[in-house]
Design an enzyme around this catalytic site. Structure first.
Site, PDB file in Angstrom:
ATOM      1  N   GLY A  58       0.937  -1.086  -0.121  1.00  0.00           N
ATOM      2  CA  GLY A  58       0.165   0.036   0.077  1.00  0.00           C
ATOM      3  C   GLY A  58       0.780   1.254   0.116  1.00  0.00           C
ATOM      4  O   GLY A  58       0.724   2.140   0.561  1.00  0.00           O
ATOM      5  N   HIS A  59       1.984   1.205  -0.977  1.00  0.00           N
ATOM      6  CA  HIS A  59       2.908   2.292  -0.873  1.00  0.00           C
ATOM      7  C   HIS A  59       3.614   2.178  -2.373  1.00  0.00           C
ATOM      8  O   HIS A  59       3.372   1.262  -3.102  1.00  0.00           O
ATOM      9  CB  HIS A  59       3.768   2.543   0.193  1.00  0.00           C
ATOM     10  CG  HIS A  59       4.252   1.388   0.733  1.00  0.00           C
ATOM     11  ND1 HIS A  59       5.512   0.822   0.004  1.00  0.00           N
ATOM     12  CD2 HIS A  59       4.386   0.440   1.487  1.00  0.00           C
ATOM     13  CE1 HIS A  59       6.006  -0.195   0.620  1.00  0.00           C
ATOM     14  NE2 HIS A  59       5.289  -0.400   1.538  1.00  0.00           N
TER      15      HIS A  59
END
Ligand code: TYD
Length: 144
Positions: A58-59
């Site tokens: 998630g990055h």
């Protein structure tokens, strides 16, 4: 307004077939920085004891190159360059998913007992992260 694009895209990411020395005593795989992967290795980290249903990642990273290997078990990696998404299922210790800089990634579908090892081109630096998709997307120079 100029619409500049990152020089990195999903096309630069790929599954790399690592050397495998098959042996009745057990197989052996090795990775040499700059040789089997397009970067030198400065850091190794791994995810383990991942509970069922958990999601990691998630990055995106500004400059970091990584190779993601399912050392044991399996999991999925979803790569996204702001234009397209691609889901990879990793389940072989002799395969590594090369992830270039400026790619948003999410990991899910971890099998129980799985181990995700990551080889990285630099030491940990929180300033190298985009942790918000909006900021990442804007930095890619794409229209929303
Ligand atoms: P993060 O990169 O968000 O994990 P993942 O992408 O696997 O979901 O990192 C989780 C936490 O661990 C965060 O607080 C930063 C810390 N961390 C380090 O200190 N060193 C490291 O090498 C890594 C990868 C993370």
């Amino acid at each position: 307004m100029t619409n500049h694009h990152s020089k990195f895209s999903l096309d630069d990411c790929r599954v790399i077939d690592l050397p495998k020395i098959s042996d009745p005593r057990g197989n052996l795989t090795f990775v040499e920085g700059g040789q089997h992967i397009p970067f030198d290795i400065q850091r190794v980290y791994y995810l383990y004891d991942v509970p069922g249903g958990a999601e990691r990642g998630g990055h995106a990273h500004k400059g970091l190159h990584q190779l993601i290997i399912a050392m044991s078990g399996s999991f999925d990696v979803v790569l996204d360059d702001g234009r397209r998404k691609m889901r990879y299922h990793l389940n072989r210790s002799y395969n590594g998913l090369y992830v270039c800089p400026m790619i948003w990634r999410e990991l899910d579908n971890f099998s129980s007992g799985s181990v995700c090892m990551v080889l990285a081109s630099n030491r940990y630096d929180e300033n190298d992260y985009y942790r918000e998709y909006g900021a990442y997307f804007a930095a890619q120079g794409l229209e929303s």
